[in-house]
Every structure is written in C-alpha cells, then in structure tokens.
Scaffold this motif. Structure first.
Motif, PDB file in Angstrom:
ATOM      1  N   SER A  48       0.655  -1.363   0.281  1.00  0.00           N
ATOM      2  CA  SER A  48       0.137  -0.303   0.171  1.00  0.00           C
ATOM      3  C   SER A  48       0.919   1.211  -0.176  1.00  0.00           C
ATOM      4  CB  SER A  48      -0.927   0.262   1.726  1.00  0.00           C
ATOM      5  OG  SER A  48      -1.706   1.299   1.273  1.00  0.00           O
ATOM      6  N   THR A  49       0.719   2.270  -0.815  1.00  0.00           N
ATOM      7  CA  THR A  49       1.500   3.513  -0.696  1.00  0.00           C
ATOM      8  C   THR A  49       0.891   4.964  -0.670  1.00  0.00           C
ATOM      9  OG1 THR A  49       0.834   3.626  -3.307  1.00  0.00           O
ATOM     10  CG2 THR A  49       2.915   2.320  -2.774  1.00  0.00           C
ATOM     11  N   HIS A  50       1.462   5.727  -0.060  1.00  0.00           N
ATOM     12  CA  HIS A  50       0.653   6.910   0.310  1.00  0.00           C
ATOM     13  C   HIS A  50       0.565   8.317  -0.781  1.00  0.00           C
ATOM     14  CE1 HIS A  50       0.011   6.082   4.701  1.00  0.00           C
ATOM     15  NE2 HIS A  50       2.037   6.014   4.137  1.00  0.00           N
ATOM     16  N   ARG A  51       1.572   7.882  -1.260  1.00  0.00           N
ATOM     17  CA  ARG A  51       1.562   8.831  -2.671  1.00  0.00           C
ATOM     18  C   ARG A  51       1.610   8.349  -4.098  1.00  0.00           C
ATOM     19  NH1 ARG A  51       6.358   9.560  -5.906  1.00  0.00           N
ATOM     20  NH2 ARG A  51       7.487   8.438  -5.464  1.00  0.00           N
ATOM     21  N   GLU A  52       1.144   9.353  -5.442  1.00  0.00           N
ATOM     22  CA  GLU A  52       0.831   8.376  -6.877  1.00  0.00           C
ATOM     23  C   GLU A  52       2.420   8.143  -6.824  1.00  0.00           C
ATOM     24  OE1 GLU A  52      -1.889  11.473  -8.305  1.00  0.00           O
ATOM     25  OE2 GLU A  52      -3.411  10.401  -7.208  1.00  0.00           O
ATOM     26  N   TYR A  53       2.135   7.143  -7.987  1.00  0.00           N
ATOM     27  CA  TYR A  53       3.170   6.843  -9.175  1.00  0.00           C
ATOM     28  C   TYR A  53       2.703   6.785 -10.435  1.00  0.00           C
ATOM     29  CZ  TYR A  53       5.379   5.451  -4.781  1.00  0.00           C
ATOM     30  OH  TYR A  53       5.956   5.651  -3.532  1.00  0.00           O
ATOM     31  N   SER A  54       3.503   7.118 -11.498  1.00  0.00           N
ATOM     32  CA  SER A  54       3.391   6.656 -12.660  1.00  0.00           C
ATOM     33  C   SER A  54       2.933   4.918 -13.004  1.00  0.00           C
ATOM     34  CB  SER A  54       5.082   7.429 -13.233  1.00  0.00           C
ATOM     35  OG  SER A  54       5.609   6.536 -13.207  1.00  0.00           O
ATOM     36  N   VAL A  55       2.675   4.911 -14.388  1.00  0.00           N
ATOM     37  CA  VAL A  55       2.459   3.800 -14.673  1.00  0.00           C
ATOM     38  C   VAL A  55       4.330   2.649 -14.715  1.00  0.00           C
ATOM     39  CG1 VAL A  55       2.002   2.097 -16.156  1.00  0.00           C
ATOM     40  CG2 VAL A  55       0.717   4.230 -15.576  1.00  0.00           C
ATOM     41  N   ASP A  56       4.754   3.231 -14.618  1.00  0.00           N
ATOM     42  CA  ASP A  56       6.228   2.565 -14.784  1.00  0.00           C
ATOM     43  C   ASP A  56       7.493   3.288 -13.825  1.00  0.00           C
ATOM     44  OD1 ASP A  56       6.588   2.618 -17.590  1.00  0.00           O
ATOM     45  OD2 ASP A  56       7.353   4.553 -18.115  1.00  0.00           O
ATOM     46  N   GLU A  57       6.784   3.720 -12.791  1.00  0.00           N
ATOM     47  CA  GLU A  57       6.896   4.018 -10.989  1.00  0.00           C
ATOM     48  C   GLU A  57       6.969   2.596 -10.291  1.00  0.00           C
ATOM     49  OE1 GLU A  57       8.420   8.642 -10.251  1.00  0.00           O
ATOM     50  OE2 GLU A  57       5.847   7.883 -10.561  1.00  0.00           O
ATOM     51  N   ALA A  58       5.720   2.558 -10.650  1.00  0.00           N
ATOM     52  CA  ALA A  58       4.017   1.526 -10.002  1.00  0.00           C
ATOM     53  C   ALA A  58       4.887   0.136 -10.291  1.00  0.00           C
ATOM     54  CB  ALA A  58       3.085   1.619 -10.331  1.00  0.00           C
ATOM     55  N   ARG A  59       5.077  -0.395 -11.109  1.00  0.00           N
ATOM     56  CA  ARG A  59       5.926  -1.379 -12.155  1.00  0.00           C
ATOM     57  C   ARG A  59       7.283  -1.663 -11.197  1.00  0.00           C
ATOM     58  NH1 ARG A  59       5.896  -0.693 -17.400  1.00  0.00           N
ATOM     59  NH2 ARG A  59       7.587   0.368 -17.945  1.00  0.00           N
ATOM     60  N   ASN A  60       8.221  -0.609 -11.383  1.00  0.00           N
ATOM     61  CA  ASN A  60       9.126  -0.812 -11.169  1.00  0.00           C
ATOM     62  C   ASN A  60       9.940  -1.534  -9.550  1.00  0.00           C
ATOM     63  OD1 ASN A  60      11.644  -0.081 -10.663  1.00  0.00           O
ATOM     64  ND2 ASN A  60      11.533   1.506  -9.652  1.00  0.00           N
ATOM     65  N   ILE A  61       8.109  -0.748  -8.846  1.00  0.00           N
ATOM     66  CA  ILE A  61       8.228  -1.219  -7.392  1.00  0.00           C
ATOM     67  C   ILE A  61       7.857  -2.883  -7.220  1.00  0.00           C
ATOM     68  CG2 ILE A  61       6.559  -0.314  -5.238  1.00  0.00           C
ATOM     69  CD1 ILE A  61       6.306   2.344  -5.978  1.00  0.00           C
ATOM     70  N   ILE A  62       6.645  -3.071  -8.282  1.00  0.00           N
ATOM     71  CA  ILE A  62       6.375  -4.186  -8.055  1.00  0.00           C
ATOM     72  C   ILE A  62       7.218  -5.232  -7.890  1.00  0.00           C
ATOM     73  CG2 ILE A  62       4.388  -6.112  -9.585  1.00  0.00           C
ATOM     74  CD1 ILE A  62       2.583  -3.458  -9.813  1.00  0.00           C
ATOM     75  N   ASN A  63       8.146  -4.388  -9.498  1.00  0.00           N
ATOM     76  CA  ASN A  63       9.307  -5.437  -9.525  1.00  0.00           C
ATOM     77  C   ASN A  63      10.262  -5.399  -8.129  1.00  0.00           C
ATOM     78  OD1 ASN A  63      10.436  -7.402 -10.789  1.00  0.00           O
ATOM     79  ND2 ASN A  63      12.009  -5.315 -12.580  1.00  0.00           N
ATOM     80  N   ARG A  64      10.264  -4.986  -7.598  1.00  0.00           N
ATOM     81  CA  ARG A  64      11.612  -4.633  -6.340  1.00  0.00           C
ATOM     82  C   ARG A  64      11.045  -6.195  -5.828  1.00  0.00           C
ATOM     83  NH1 ARG A  64      11.409  -0.572  -1.051  1.00  0.00           N
ATOM     84  NH2 ARG A  64      12.987  -2.171  -0.390  1.00  0.00           N
ATOM     85  N   HIS A  65       9.601  -6.361  -5.159  1.00  0.00           N
ATOM     86  CA  HIS A  65       8.918  -7.374  -4.986  1.00  0.00           C
ATOM     87  C   HIS A  65       9.436  -8.657  -5.075  1.00  0.00           C
ATOM     88  CE1 HIS A  65       6.757  -5.337  -1.541  1.00  0.00           C
ATOM     89  NE2 HIS A  65       6.962  -3.730  -2.325  1.00  0.00           N
ATOM     90  N   LEU A  66       8.923  -8.297  -6.682  1.00  0.00           N
ATOM     91  CA  LEU A  66       9.357  -9.878  -7.517  1.00  0.00           C
ATOM     92  C   LEU A  66      10.562 -10.337  -7.231  1.00  0.00           C
ATOM     93  CD1 LEU A  66       7.295  -8.666 -11.084  1.00  0.00           C
ATOM     94  CD2 LEU A  66       6.977 -10.740  -8.811  1.00  0.00           C
ATOM     95  N   LEU A  67      11.657  -8.729  -7.197  1.00  0.00           N
ATOM     96  CA  LEU A  67      13.341  -9.614  -7.314  1.00  0.00           C
ATOM     97  C   LEU A  67      13.054 -10.583  -5.966  1.00  0.00           C
ATOM     98  CD1 LEU A  67      14.973  -6.639  -8.571  1.00  0.00           C
ATOM     99  CD2 LEU A  67      15.176  -8.992  -9.793  1.00  0.00           C
ATOM    100  N   ALA A  68      12.097  -9.522  -4.757  1.00  0.00           N
ATOM    101  CA  ALA A  68      12.903 -10.196  -3.427  1.00  0.00           C
ATOM    102  C   ALA A  68      12.617 -12.223  -3.441  1.00  0.00           C
ATOM    103  CB  ALA A  68      12.589  -8.999  -2.711  1.00  0.00           C
ATOM    104  N   ARG A  69      11.618 -12.346  -4.552  1.00  0.00           N
ATOM    105  CA  ARG A  69      11.425 -13.717  -4.714  1.00  0.00           C
ATOM    106  C   ARG A  69      11.924 -14.397  -5.870  1.00  0.00           C
ATOM    107  NH1 ARG A  69       7.526 -10.079  -2.732  1.00  0.00           N
ATOM    108  NH2 ARG A  69       6.041 -10.844  -1.068  1.00  0.00           N
TER     109      ARG A  69
END
Length: 197
Positions: A48-69
C-alpha cells in the motif's frame, strides 16, 4: 485491481492479500503491454502506498517485490514478461552501457560490461561480489580485462561508481599491471620480486 491511472496518468497502489497472477494481469492492463509468463511466485502481495506513482514507477515498485522472490519483469518493446531469475536466459536481459544506468529504473534487471583499465578483472570480480544481490552475477573476462555484470540497476550503479573511483587515479601510481610469465616459473620469480619490493 480496479484502479486505473487518473487524468495525470498517476495511481496509488493498494494490494491486500492479492495473488500474484492477479497483480501481474492488472499491471499488464495499466501498462498497455502484452504479457507472458511461465511461472510466478507463490503467495500474495501486500503493498500500500501513500502517494501517487506513474505506471512506470508502479511497475518498478512491483518489480522490487518480485526480485525479492527471485523473479523479474523484463520489457521488450510492447511485451512484458515475468521470468524466474535462476532459469533466465541471459540473452533475454537488456544490455545497457554503464552511463545509461542513470536513465533506468532502480529495480530493472539489466546486464552491463565494465571495461577495466587499472584493475585486474578476476581480482575486481572477487572484491565486488558482496555488492551483488542474491540474483546478481559478476563474471571476469580475462582476455579483454572486463567485468560482465547482471543484476538490478541500483546495485550496478554502485559497482560502476566504485570502479570509476578506483580507476581515476592520477598517473600510473594506482595502476595494476598483470604480467604473464612465459619462460620462467612463478616460484623462481617470487623471491627476487620480494627483495625488490
């Protein structure tokens, strides 16, 4: 999963116990990309995020969680693929220059070739390996004295900066030279060299 970008092309993330297939399908939809995957991580995403992100930034955040897995998102033109890193064909990973790392997303998975002028590739690889993520690889190329690195951009930037700093000495006092012995054994040269040093 019903969230779409607003008029400013921004969005907030709010995943609570969402299965990964649903998250990836949602990301495909908001990214406007084609999608392919063979395997996805098990479990759920809670993000869950507090601020808004662009689609590319959102993909980067999700990719961070994928990398951890142990997974990563790769983008090639209109195709978005999710790959398990330990089964990943290195040819699928985008190659970038060391300078171009600053224009890439932090958690994008890329490969870079670092040319060494003042360090020996095998020794540099050994020293820099602790800076890699568990998903990263660092291969010394002895003949051309280069390092082939594959990892997330954020780690490769740090390696690049250290290599730049280490090789930026004035004159030759910081240079490391490697001499291949052809007509003498190394054991015969060690003692005279120690006495010189």
């Amino acid at each position: 999963l019903k969230v779409t970008p607003n008029e400013a092309e921004m969005l907030k993330l709010n995943f609570q116990g969402q299965p990964w297939p649903d998250v990836i399908r949602w990301l495909k939809k908001v990214s406007g990309k084609s999608l392919d995957w063979q395997e996805l991580p098990g479990g759920f995403l809670n993000l869950s995020t507090h601020r808004e992100y662009s689609v590319d930034e959102a993909r980067n955040i999700i990719n961070r969680h994928l990398l951890a897995r142990g997974y990563t998102i790769l983008i090639r033109e209109e195709l978005m693929t999710v790959e398990k890193i330990d089964k990943l064909n290195p040819a699928m990973v985008p190659r970038v220059t060391a300078e171009a790392l600053d224009q890439r997303d932090d958690y994008e998975f890329v490969k870079v070739s670092f040319t060494l002028t003042a360090l020996v590739a095998a020794q540099a690889a050994e020293e820099l390996k602790p800076m890699l993520s568990p998903n990263g690889k660092l291969l010394p190329l002895a003949k051309t004295n280069r390092l082939e690195a594959i990892d997330s951009v954020i780690n490769l930037r740090e390696i690049r900066d250290i290599l730049t700093e280490e090789q930026s000495g004035d004159g030759n006092e910081r240079r490391v030279w490697q001499f291949e012995l052809e007509h003498v054994r190394a054991e015969d040269v060690v003692e005279p060299l120690y006495s010189l040093l």
